[in-house]
Write an enzyme that holds these catalytic residues in place. Sequence first.
Site, PDB file in Angstrom:
ATOM      1  N   PRO A   2      24.515 -10.120  30.492  1.00  0.00           N
ATOM      2  CA  PRO A   2      25.272  -9.283  29.550  1.00  0.00           C
ATOM      3  C   PRO A   2      26.276 -10.146  28.792  1.00  0.00           C
ATOM      4  O   PRO A   2      27.038 -10.893  29.390  1.00  0.00           O
ATOM      5  CB  PRO A   2      26.010  -8.289  30.456  1.00  0.00           C
ATOM      6  N   GLU A   3      26.249 -10.063  27.474  1.00  0.00           N
ATOM      7  CA  GLU A   3      27.235 -10.784  26.678  1.00  0.00           C
ATOM      8  C   GLU A   3      28.290  -9.784  26.196  1.00  0.00           C
ATOM      9  O   GLU A   3      28.256  -8.612  26.556  1.00  0.00           O
ATOM     10  CB  GLU A   3      26.542 -11.498  25.514  1.00  0.00           C
TER      11      GLU A   3
END
Length: 271
Positions: A2-3
Site C-alpha cells: 500500500p502506498e
Amino acid sequence: MPELPEVETTRRGLAPLVAGRRIDAMLVYDPRLRWSVPSTLAGRVAGRRIDALDRRSKYLLFRLGNDTLLVHLGMTGSLRAFTTAPPRRPHDHVDIVLDSGVTLRYHDPRRFGAILWLPHPAAAHPLLAKLGPEPFDAACDSAYLWQATRSRTAAIKLVLMDNHVVVGVGNIYANESLFRAGIRPTTPANRVSKPRLARLVAEVRATLTDALAKGGSTLRDFVDSRGEPGYFQLDYFVYGRQGLPCRVCGALIRQIRQGGRATSYCPRCQR
Ligand SMILES: [Zn+2]
C-alpha cells in the site's frame, strides 16, 4: 505494497465510522507483526474515545485524547470495518471493537505492518520525528525541494523516495512523476534546476491526485467487504512498461535498478 494513496483512501473510508466512537475492546489474536503488538495495548485503549483518524506519511493515527494508536499496513496489511464481524480468516490478527458495534479488523498475511501505542507527544516518536513534509503541504514547494537537494548528489529518484525529504512518494509514484516532469531518474538531485523541481512537485501532486481519485471509487469497499486491498491501477506511463513504446514519443521504455528498486523511464522524454 500500500502506498500513500491507498493509506489515505483507507483513512477516508474509516474516519466517519470511528470519529467520536469509544473503543469497547481490542482483541489481539496474534501479536507477531513487524514489531510485536505490545501486551499492554488492549488494556490501554479499552474505554478510550477516538477523536479523529489522521494520517502522517503511511501511518494511520487514531487520536485518543493526547495519546495515539498507530497502525501501519506494511506490505500486505489492510484495515476493514464490519458492522457485524464475520468469522475470522487466516491472517486476521487484530480486531478493534467500537461502541457502535462496528469492528475494525486488521488483516496482514506477511506481517510487516505494525500496531503501536504512541504516548503524547506522538510527533516526537522515532517513527514520526524525522519525516519530511507531506507532498500536498504548502511548505513542500520548489523552494523547499531546492534547499533540500542542493547538497544531495544521489539520483533524484532516490532523493524523491527519501522520507526525510518528502513522505509518501513510493516507487510507482516516483517513476510516474519523473516521467511526467521529463526528468531522467538518474540525474543527480543537486543538478535539477529550480524550475524543473517546481514541475516535479506539481507532477508528484498530480500523480497522487489521480490515484486518490481512483481510490474514491473504492471507498465503499472499506465497510463489510472482504475484498483484498488492491493497488489503484492507473494508466501508467512508465511503471511496469519496460520494453513497450512510450505513450508520448514511441521510444522503448527502459528499465534499470536504483537502490534495489526498478526504475522505468523514457530515454527520449526524460533528460
Ligand atoms: Zn517518450
